[in-house]
Design an enzyme around this catalytic site. Structure first.
Site, mmCIF file in Angstrom:
data_model
loop_
_atom_site.group_PDB
_atom_site.id
_atom_site.type_symbol
_atom_site.label_atom_id
_atom_site.label_comp_id
_atom_site.label_asym_id
_atom_site.label_seq_id
_atom_site.Cartn_x
_atom_site.Cartn_y
_atom_site.Cartn_z
ATOM 1 N N GLU A 1 0.800 -1.225 0.000
ATOM 2 C CA GLU A 1 0.000 0.000 0.000
ATOM 3 C C GLU A 1 0.833 1.274 0.000
ATOM 4 O OE1 GLU A 1 0.276 -2.287 2.438
ATOM 5 O OE2 GLU A 1 0.180 -1.402 4.432
ATOM 6 N N HIS B 1 -7.980 -3.881 -1.607
ATOM 7 C CA HIS B 1 -7.276 -4.000 -0.321
ATOM 8 C C HIS B 1 -6.214 -2.906 -0.166
ATOM 9 C CE1 HIS B 1 -5.407 -6.335 3.068
ATOM 10 N NE2 HIS B 1 -4.314 -5.736 2.624
ATOM 11 N N GLU B 2 -5.348 -2.787 -1.160
ATOM 12 C CA GLU B 2 -4.275 -1.782 -1.043
ATOM 13 C C GLU B 2 -4.863 -0.369 -1.025
ATOM 14 O OE1 GLU B 2 -1.821 -3.218 -0.086
ATOM 15 O OE2 GLU B 2 -2.082 -5.202 -0.982
ATOM 16 N N HIS C 1 -6.201 0.665 2.360
ATOM 17 C CA HIS C 1 -5.107 0.985 3.292
ATOM 18 C C HIS C 1 -4.850 2.507 3.323
ATOM 19 C CE1 HIS C 1 -3.270 -2.525 5.106
ATOM 20 N NE2 HIS C 1 -3.048 -3.145 3.972
ATOM 21 N N GLU D 1 -4.114 -4.149 9.078
ATOM 22 C CA GLU D 1 -4.565 -5.211 8.182
ATOM 23 C C GLU D 1 -5.989 -5.699 8.468
ATOM 24 O OE1 GLU D 1 -3.072 -5.731 5.542
ATOM 25 O OE2 GLU D 1 -1.008 -5.063 5.907
ATOM 26 N N ASP E 1 8.623 -9.550 11.227
ATOM 27 C CA ASP E 1 7.921 -10.311 10.188
ATOM 28 C C ASP E 1 7.006 -11.392 10.774
ATOM 29 O OD1 ASP E 1 9.474 -9.546 7.447
ATOM 30 O OD2 ASP E 1 10.817 -9.528 9.171
ATOM 31 N N TYR F 1 -4.954 -10.179 10.087
ATOM 32 C CA TYR F 1 -5.817 -9.976 8.914
ATOM 33 C C TYR F 1 -7.253 -10.447 9.168
ATOM 34 C CZ TYR F 1 -1.865 -9.033 5.721
ATOM 35 O OH TYR F 1 -0.772 -8.487 5.093
HETATM 36 N N1 BES Z 1 0.891 -4.528 3.722
HETATM 37 C C1 BES Z 1 0.699 -5.777 3.074
HETATM 38 C C2 BES Z 1 1.956 -6.305 2.433
HETATM 39 C C3 BES Z 1 2.970 -6.841 3.395
HETATM 40 C C4 BES Z 1 2.703 -7.992 4.083
HETATM 41 C C5 BES Z 1 4.193 -6.242 3.549
HETATM 42 C C6 BES Z 1 3.664 -8.490 4.938
HETATM 43 C C7 BES Z 1 5.135 -6.724 4.425
HETATM 44 C C8 BES Z 1 4.880 -7.856 5.124
HETATM 45 C C9 BES Z 1 -0.354 -5.687 1.984
HETATM 46 O O1 BES Z 1 -1.335 -4.742 2.185
HETATM 47 C C10 BES Z 1 -1.032 -7.019 1.928
HETATM 48 O O2 BES Z 1 -1.684 -7.382 2.875
HETATM 49 N N2 BES Z 1 -0.872 -7.720 0.834
HETATM 50 C C11 BES Z 1 -1.431 -9.038 0.625
HETATM 51 C C12 BES Z 1 -2.654 -8.976 -0.226
HETATM 52 C C13 BES Z 1 -3.929 -8.780 0.483
HETATM 53 C C14 BES Z 1 -5.070 -8.843 -0.518
HETATM 54 C C15 BES Z 1 -4.181 -9.713 1.635
HETATM 55 C C16 BES Z 1 -0.415 -9.853 -0.145
HETATM 56 O O3 BES Z 1 0.627 -9.334 -0.502
HETATM 57 O O4 BES Z 1 -0.679 -11.037 -0.376
HETATM 58 ZN ZN ZN Z 2 -2.694 -5.230 3.688
#
Ligand code: BES
Ligand code: ZN
Length: 619
Positions: free
Chosen positions: A290, A314-315, A318, A337, A392, A400
């Protein structure tokens, strides 16, 4: 604009200068993932001046940091860095830059190295001259062969959660929101994009200027350089991509304009000017990120039928949950999230229909059940204790999906109108601030629960936030479209109907994903043949369908699909796909897993490599 003004008035109480540039901020909170000392001094603005050197695969230049001293007795600034070579540190004295001493501590595994700068007289500005490492955890350098076009190199960053420190020395803590500006100097002919104001028509003359006037947490500082071109979708929305993806992406993502309109109507003003998308090479380790003003997305969502565009929704949302109001530390990630997933499903319902949102909701819920099965109780808590663990580790389906079911329960108990109104007021109240779970809880108790304890009790709220597992009686997602799939599936498995009775054209891609995800673990060769012959799943152009099928194929040692498994893993670096496919390979044919990885490794992002290597190391 209005929000910024309100933020400014709130700030007046704290009496800092330069109101239009600074977000108000609550007192510093503990952050186990940063060495910084924001309780003593806060960085308010970063300016970067960087050469983008593809030959050496480094960024090389300097960062100037503007400082607000919070503690009058403080004399040191501690910054986060990871694998940075620090050449020189200076501070501003009058018109002059004076060199000053610094120490770069030993690297700590998940934190990087603290850069401690001793400063007398509390100067307003420091400048750090540095070079990044070719192995920077937050950057991926691609050779021309690793891009779609094959002729130009490509670079992109991924800062969340703690990787921005590998490309800029700063207080890499989400509670420290900063504005930023930059000069990027890539080779002539390449185009640079940042999570800032971009000029889609900038000359490719080796020098790009950026300004980000809204304060953002450091993990949202993002950049990409490559053979990029821009195509508008509307006057506010557009796409940056390599030429090979541009047309398909503009078509697939045209719905983004409607997503933006619907999101604004429901959640309040969009505060970031333009909303663009940047299509990255397939090695991008995530689905989407995002980054403000320009979300970064994987090309694997270009399916030809809009079936995977919920990732954009989703993005996009955010922009409210995460970017306007963000988690103060990574333990609070669910505020980003969980609230986002709730809003994403609402947005998909607004843009498409309830059925579409319900399908996603059930797929997400099934993921949550699997996560609850595999995670120990302490990691099932929304406000999770992460001390001693890498940031992480917070990225499980708990923030989520448990997070979003918490908001869904609020919706079910108070109704949509009051929930929407609550969310709008929440974004107004905390706009451009980093907040903790406790700020959310207090705001919820004060604005929705008070006087309505019979509808939802404070104890219930406490249980959602601080207890492992799911509270009894939580809302269970359902989808009628999937109930139809279940019925077909059961009858086919019981041999009551043949494969040709499952009509492919009837089903949405998500119904295929659900169907495949819910087949028994073991399938006979005859069933696998029947499925593949009828629907050619091995060659599905939809990456979600293909990945679900290929995992089944690996687990059942279905030989006709194995070449496709190899191709898929050589092309795609998205960790969501790498994890289940390599895990299945390791379980069934470790040698093959190792052979494929050896071939694919060079094309993977550092984070993707870590993920696969961890799987390969497991016994
Ligand atoms: N902010 C996250 C991406 C992220 C996740 C960055 C973990 C660093 C560590 C992004 O908004 C996200 O959640 N992306 C998901 C997709 C979403 C539809 C659940 C992805 O990348 O799969
Ligand atoms: Zn996200």
């Amino acid at each position: 604009m209005v929000r910024k003004l309100i933020a400014c008035l709130l700030l007046a109480g704290f009496a800092l200068s330069g109101c239009e540039r600074e977000a108000p901020h609550p007192p510093a909170v503990p952050d186990p993932h940063s060495h910084a000392n924001p309780e003593q001094v806060r960085v308010s603005h970063v300016h970067m001046d960087l050469d983008v050197d593809f030959d050496r695969q480094v960024l090389d230049g300097w960062a100037r940091l503007d400082l607000n001293w919070v503690d009058r007795r403080a004399s040191r600034l501690v910054l986060d860095t990871r694998d940075l070579e620090i050449h020189r540190v200076e501070f501003k004295s009058g018109e002059d830059w004076l060199e000053t001493e610094f120490t770069l501590a030993e690297a700590e595994q998940h934190l990087g190295s603290a850069l401690t700068i001793e400063l007398t007289g509390q100067p307003d500005t420091v400048r750090v001259h540095y070079t990044t490492s070719p192995d920077a955890s937050g950057l991926q350098w691609l050779t021309p062969e690793q891009t779609a076009g094959g002729e130009h190199p490509f670079l992109f960053s991924q800062g969340q959660p703690t990787h921005a420190r590998s490309y800029v020395p700063l207080q890499d803590a989400p509670q420290v929101r900063i504005t930023y500006s930059a000069v990027l100097r890539p080779p002539q002919g390449l185009f640079a994009v940042m999570s800032a104001e971009n000029d889609p028509h900038a000359e490719r003359d080796g020098r790009f200027l950026f300004n980000m006037p809204e304060a953002v947490p450091p993990y949202l500082i993002a950049l990409a350089v490559g053979d990029l071109y821009f195509e508008p979708i509307s006057d506010r929305v557009g796409v940056y991509a390599e030429p090979r993806y541009l047309e398909a992406a503009v078509e697939e993502f045209a719905v983004t304009q409607r997503m933006l309109e619907k999101a604004e109507a429901r959640f309040g003003d969009y505060d970031w000017g333009r909303y663009d998308l940047l299509v990255l090479p397939p090695s991008f380790p995530y689905g989407g990120m995002e980054n403000p003003r320009v979300s970064f997305v994987t090309p694997t969502i270009i399916a030809g039928d809009e079936s995977l565009v919920s990732l954009i929704s989703h993005e996009l949302v955010h922009s409210w949950a995460g970017n306007l109001v963000n988690n103060a530390a990574w333990r609070d990630l669910w505020l980003n999230e969980g609230v986002t997933v709730y809003m994403e499903y609402r947005n998909m319902e607004d843009v498409y229909d309830r059925e579409r949102a319900d399908m996603q909701s059930v797929i997400g819920y099934q993921g949550l059940l699997a996560a609850l099965d595999s995670l120990p109780p302490e990691r099932q808590i929304l406000a999770v204790d992460l001390s001693g663990r890498p940031a992480d580790d917070v990225f499980t389906l708990i923030p989520y999906q448990k997070g979003r079911l918490f908001i869904t329960e609020i919706e079910e108990r108070f109704g949509r109108e009051r929930t929407d109104d609550f969310l709008r007021r929440y974004f107004e109240r905390f706009a451009f601030q980093a907040i903790t779970t406790e700020h959310f809880r207090e705001f919820l108790l004060e604005n929705l629960i008070k006087g309505n304890e019979d509808i939802m009790s404070p104890e219930r709220v406490h249980e959602w936030i601080y207890e492992p597992g799911m509270p009894e009686g939580y809302p269970v997602p359902r989808s009628t479209a999937f109930e139809r799939v279940d019925e077909m599936s059961e009858r086919w498995l019981a041999d009551e109907i043949g494969i040709s009775d499952i009509r492919r054209d009837d089903w949405h891609a998500l119904q295929w994903v659900y169907f495949l995800n819910n087949l028994p673990d073991e399938l006979s060769r005859a069933r696998l043949d029947a499925l593949d012959e009828a629907f050619d799943l091995t060659h599905s152009a939809n990456y979600e369908v293909a990945a679900a099928w290929l995992e089944i194929a690996i687990r059942n040692r279905y030989e006709p699909a194995m070449e496709r498994v190899r191709e898929f893993l050589l092309e795609v670096g998205r960790m969501k796909f790498l994890r289940p496919l390599y895990a299945a390979l390791v379980e069934t044919d470790r040698e093959l897993a190792e052979a494929i990885y050896l071939e694919a490794r060079a094309g993977y992002h550092p984070l993707g490599r870590d993920t696969v290597e961890r799987l390969l190391d497991e016994d």
